[in-house]
Design an enzyme around this catalytic site. Structure first.
Site, PDB file in Angstrom:
ATOM      1  CB  SER A 163     -33.460  31.961  -1.624  1.00 32.59           C
ATOM      2  OG  SER A 163     -33.915  33.291  -2.139  1.00 32.59           O
ATOM      3  CG  ASP A 194     -40.847  26.243   1.649  1.00 29.16           C
ATOM      4  OD1 ASP A 194     -39.674  25.931   2.692  1.00 29.16           O
ATOM      5  OD2 ASP A 194     -41.796  26.481   2.123  1.00 29.16           O
ATOM      6  CB  VAL A 195     -35.128  24.300   1.022  1.00 29.81           C
ATOM      7  CG1 VAL A 195     -34.334  25.174  -0.087  1.00 29.81           C
ATOM      8  CG2 VAL A 195     -34.847  24.829   2.304  1.00 29.81           C
ATOM      9  CG  ASN A 198     -26.016  28.305   1.978  1.00 32.48           C
ATOM     10  OD1 ASN A 198     -25.151  28.481   2.976  1.00 32.48           O
ATOM     11  ND2 ASN A 198     -26.508  29.670   1.582  1.00 32.48           N
ATOM     12  N   GLY A 231     -30.651  29.239  -0.488  1.00 28.32           N
ATOM     13  CA  GLY A 231     -30.296  30.058   0.475  1.00 28.32           C
ATOM     14  C   GLY A 231     -29.387  31.131  -0.526  1.00 28.32           C
ATOM     15  CB  ALA A 232     -28.807  31.424  -4.007  1.00 33.44           C
ATOM     16  CB  SER A 233     -31.531  35.818  -1.838  1.00 35.88           C
ATOM     17  OG  SER A 233     -31.463  35.481  -0.370  1.00 35.88           O
ATOM     18  NE  ARG A 234     -30.849  36.501   4.450  1.00 31.85           N
ATOM     19  CZ  ARG A 234     -31.585  37.031   5.372  1.00 31.85           C
ATOM     20  NH1 ARG A 234     -31.636  38.368   5.338  1.00 31.85           N
ATOM     21  NH2 ARG A 234     -32.359  36.267   5.995  1.00 31.85           N
ATOM     22  CE1 TYR A 271     -28.590  27.648  12.178  1.00 32.21           C
ATOM     23  CE2 TYR A 271     -26.752  27.721  13.676  1.00 32.21           C
ATOM     24  CZ  TYR A 271     -27.096  27.805  12.465  1.00 32.21           C
ATOM     25  OH  TYR A 271     -26.177  28.198  11.386  1.00 32.21           O
TER      26      TYR A 271
END
Length: 248
Positions: free
Chosen positions: A37, A63-64, A90, A13-16, A155
């Site tokens: 990500s 794709d995690v 993340n 989830g590193a892009s933002r 969630y």
């Protein structure tokens, strides 16, 4: 503050948002950071901007929720960097709705990315970390996993599951010098929180003793500490970073 020179980190989830701040913080501390990500374009933009500043990062679209994809990410990291010292799980998504209106697909997708994605990450790094007798695994949960939230049953369930998964994994891996800890952010100033209506934000502020929402750097700083050698005796813990919100 904390030196991660010669350490190799993977951040999903590193892009933002929070992930982007974690990448920057770990790289500035001297680690080589593999940015992961689904968005290759955003990853490359982040990596280029940091490398231009003399930091060390690479990208790996992943794709995690897919175990094979996560295994490929870790295998490629170990092959190219010769180790994997730090994993920050993340990546996460939301698909909010009341339970009576929530589709099964929206339930499954959030669980697959948020909870199964963390399982996939821990499973993928366990063998290489055991071989090197060292590892730091840091999972990003949420205070919603601690206190729940209307309209976010999927969630909340995924984030509560991360906490339990982290505790179980910590007990399994502690004897191998691998720590597993969980961070539970409160409301953080990201693109996700920008979408919240102003009146709702005002109500939130009234629930937070510090009277403000946090910054991505607040989370990244704790990740840095838990990733460092200074935190070697901390494992199985869940740390809420929420301005005091869960003290109520």
């Amino acid at each position: 503050m904390f030196n991660l020179k010669n350490k190799v980190a993977v951040v999903t989830g590193a892009s933002r948002g929070i992930g982007k701040s974690i990448v920057k913080t770990l790289a500035e501390a001297g680690a080589h950071v593999v940015c992961a990500s689904r968005s290759k374009v955003d990853l490359e933009s982040l990596s280029t901007s940091l490398n231009d500043k003399g930091l060390s990062t690479t990208v790996f679209p992943c794709d995690v929720s897919d175990l094979e994809s996560f295994k490929n990410l870790i295998d490629e990291t170990v092959n190219s960097q010769e180790s994997i010292d730090i994993l920050v799980n993340n990546a996460g998504i939301t698909k909010d709705n009341l339970i009576m209106r929530m589709s099964e697909d929206d339930w499954d997708r959030v669980i697959d990315v948020n909870l199964k994605g963390v399982f996939n990450g821990i499973k993928s790094v366990t063998r290489p970390m055991i071989r090197q007798k060292y590892g730091r695994i840091i999972n990003i949960s949420s205070i919603v996993g601690l206190i729940g939230n209307p309209g976010q049953a999927n969630y909340a369930a995924s984030k509560a599951g991360i906490i339990g998964l982290g505790k179980a994994s910590a007990k399994e891996l502690a004897s191998r010098n691998i720590t597993v800890n969980t961070i539970a952010p409160g409301y953080i100033n990201t693109e996700m929180s920008d979408a919240i209506e102003e009146k709702t934000k005002e109500n939130l502020f009234n629930q937070i003793p510090m009277g403000r929402i946090g910054s991505p750097e607040d989370i990244a700083t704790m990740v840095l500490y838990l990733a460092s050698d200074k935190a070697g005796y901390i494992t199985g813990q869940t740390i809420a970073i929420d301005g005091g919100m869960t003290t109520f």
